[in-house]
Design an enzyme around this catalytic site. Structure first.
Site, PDB file in Angstrom:
ATOM      1  N   GLY A  31       4.701  11.275  -2.605  1.00 26.56           N
ATOM      2  CA  GLY A  31       5.720  10.270  -2.907  1.00 26.56           C
ATOM      3  C   GLY A  31       5.046   8.970  -3.305  1.00 26.56           C
TER       4      GLY A  31
ATOM      5  N   GLN B 148       4.504  -0.180  -4.197  1.00 27.96           N
ATOM      6  CA  GLN B 148       3.106   0.211  -3.949  1.00 27.96           C
ATOM      7  C   GLN B 148       2.217   0.002  -5.179  1.00 27.96           C
ATOM      8  OE1 GLN B 148       4.362   4.201  -2.128  1.00 27.96           O
ATOM      9  NE2 GLN B 148       2.517   3.712  -0.960  1.00 27.96           N
TER      10      GLN B 148
ATOM     11  N   CYS C 278      -0.030   7.277   4.422  1.00 25.61           N
ATOM     12  CA  CYS C 278       0.547   6.373   3.417  1.00 25.61           C
ATOM     13  C   CYS C 278      -0.579   5.943   2.489  1.00 25.61           C
ATOM     14  CB  CYS C 278       1.176   5.156   4.097  1.00 25.61           C
ATOM     15  SG  CYS C 278       1.846   3.962   2.926  1.00 25.61           S
ATOM     16  N   LEU C 279      -0.319   6.016   1.196  1.00 27.98           N
ATOM     17  CA  LEU C 279      -1.361   5.654   0.227  1.00 27.98           C
ATOM     18  C   LEU C 279      -1.703   4.164   0.308  1.00 27.98           C
ATOM     19  CD1 LEU C 279      -0.029   7.810  -2.755  1.00 27.98           C
ATOM     20  CD2 LEU C 279      -1.930   8.356  -1.194  1.00 27.98           C
TER      21      LEU C 279
ATOM     22  N   HIS D 192      10.498   7.763   4.083  1.00 30.89           N
ATOM     23  CA  HIS D 192       9.263   6.969   3.995  1.00 30.89           C
ATOM     24  C   HIS D 192       9.302   6.095   2.725  1.00 30.89           C
ATOM     25  CE1 HIS D 192       4.676   6.744   4.406  1.00 30.89           C
ATOM     26  NE2 HIS D 192       4.879   6.280   3.172  1.00 30.89           N
ATOM     27  N   GLU D 193       9.701   6.706   1.587  1.00 31.44           N
ATOM     28  CA  GLU D 193       9.708   5.953   0.314  1.00 31.44           C
ATOM     29  C   GLU D 193      10.815   4.907   0.300  1.00 31.44           C
ATOM     30  OE1 GLU D 193       7.118   6.277  -1.271  1.00 31.44           O
ATOM     31  OE2 GLU D 193       6.489   8.163  -0.376  1.00 31.44           O
TER      32      GLU D 193
ATOM     33  N   HIS E 133       9.726   1.888   2.046  1.00 33.19           N
ATOM     34  CA  HIS E 133       8.882   1.008   1.218  1.00 33.19           C
ATOM     35  C   HIS E 133       9.742   0.011   0.441  1.00 33.19           C
ATOM     36  CE1 HIS E 133       4.718   2.239   1.611  1.00 33.19           C
ATOM     37  NE2 HIS E 133       4.990   3.518   1.385  1.00 33.19           N
TER      38      HIS E 133
HETATM   39  O1  K1U Z   1       4.392   6.598   0.006  1.00 32.73           O
HETATM   40  C1  K1U Z   1       3.237   6.961   0.173  1.00 32.73           C
HETATM   41  O2  K1U Z   1       2.398   6.206   0.639  1.00 32.73           O
HETATM   42  C2  K1U Z   1       2.850   8.378  -0.153  1.00 32.73           C
HETATM   43  C3  K1U Z   1       2.758   9.258   1.078  1.00 32.73           C
HETATM   44  C4  K1U Z   1       4.104   9.878   1.341  1.00 32.73           C
HETATM   45  C5  K1U Z   1       4.319  10.563   2.641  1.00 32.73           C
HETATM   46  C6  K1U Z   1       3.355  11.320   3.267  1.00 32.73           C
HETATM   47  C7  K1U Z   1       3.614  11.970   4.457  1.00 32.73           C
HETATM   48  C8  K1U Z   1       4.842  11.882   5.022  1.00 32.73           C
HETATM   49  C9  K1U Z   1       5.789  11.112   4.414  1.00 32.73           C
HETATM   50  C10 K1U Z   1       5.534  10.471   3.219  1.00 32.73           C
HETATM   51  C11 K1U Z   1       1.702  10.329   0.799  1.00 32.73           C
HETATM   52  O3  K1U Z   1       1.874  11.112  -0.055  1.00 32.73           O
HETATM   53  S1  K1U Z   1       0.274  10.324   1.781  1.00 32.73           S
HETATM   54  C12 K1U Z   1      -0.627  11.753   1.195  1.00 32.73           C
HETATM   55  C13 K1U Z   1      -0.034  13.054   1.633  1.00 32.73           C
HETATM   56  O4  K1U Z   1       0.764  13.103   2.540  1.00 32.73           O
HETATM   57  C14 K1U Z   1      -0.431  14.299   0.961  1.00 32.73           C
HETATM   58  C15 K1U Z   1      -1.405  14.341   0.013  1.00 32.73           C
HETATM   59  C16 K1U Z   1      -1.746  15.538  -0.599  1.00 32.73           C
HETATM   60  C17 K1U Z   1      -1.106  16.693  -0.264  1.00 32.73           C
HETATM   61  C18 K1U Z   1      -0.145  16.678   0.701  1.00 32.73           C
HETATM   62  C19 K1U Z   1       0.203  15.505   1.306  1.00 32.73           C
HETATM   63 ZN    ZN Z   2       3.697   4.952   2.017  1.00 31.56          ZN
END
Ligand code: K1U
Ligand code: ZN
Length: 164
Positions: free
Chosen positions: A46, A51, A91-92, A133-134, A137
């Protein structure tokens, strides 16, 4: 298309409430494509416009491994929530931090698609977690804000030290 830099905590854009999208312009369509490319490259499941430094209510999500089910939502709103799920989130914008967050297990989200048409998504489990989560944000809320104050303070300090 382009991969955009992702802002990290404590960038102030991440803690602001984003503005509603008023109209679907060509620039917005381009932005949503760039956000998808940025999310896939990260990699992530997401991404919300704040972001990448754009304080607008726009999110992209794709929880599949094959990049085949992208969701682009403008002005998303949760109209129904039920149940509880505990999921280990990342979270990125908070590199190196993962922790368990409790959220609704099922949500119904309404918004507009990238053509400006109304859309409603009935989501459960990971898709529900990711949408919440999004949408957080867009309200300037990070997942560490949903943890205990002890954990939140610990993670904020850790992130600030990393930045210095
Ligand atoms: O919004 C963001 O920072 C992105 C975030 C979203 C998210 C992750 C986990 C739970 C809820 C929302 C990410 O994508 S972090 C990376 C991640 O979870 C992932 C990366 C590669 C493959 C699978 C998952
Ligand atoms: Zn996030």
């Amino acid at each position: 298309m382009a991969i955009l830099p992702i802002l990290t905590y404590p960038d102030p854009v991440l803690t602001q409430r984003a503005e509603p999208v008023e109209e679907v312009t060509e620039d917005l369509v381009e932005l949503s494509k760039n956000m998808l490319e940025t999310m896939y490259a990260a990699p992530g499941i997401g991404l919300a416009a704040p972001q990448i430094g754009v304080s607008k209510r726009l999110i992209v999500v794709d929880i599949g491994e094959e990049h085949r089910h992208p969701i682009v939502l403008l002005n998303p709103e949760i109209t129904h929530r039920e149940g509880k799920i505990v999921y280990t989130e990342g979270c990125l914008s908070l590199p190196g931090i993962v922790d368990e967050v409790t959220r609704a297990q099922r949500v119904v989200v309404k918004g507009l698609d990238i053509e400006g048409k109304s859309e409603e998504i009935d989501a459960q489990e990971l898709l529900a977690v990711c949408l919440q989560h999004e949408i957080d944000h867009l309200d300037g809320i990070l997942f560490i804000d949903r943890l205990s104050s002890i954990k939140r303070t610990y993670y904020r300090r850790k992130l600030r030290k990393k930045q210095a």
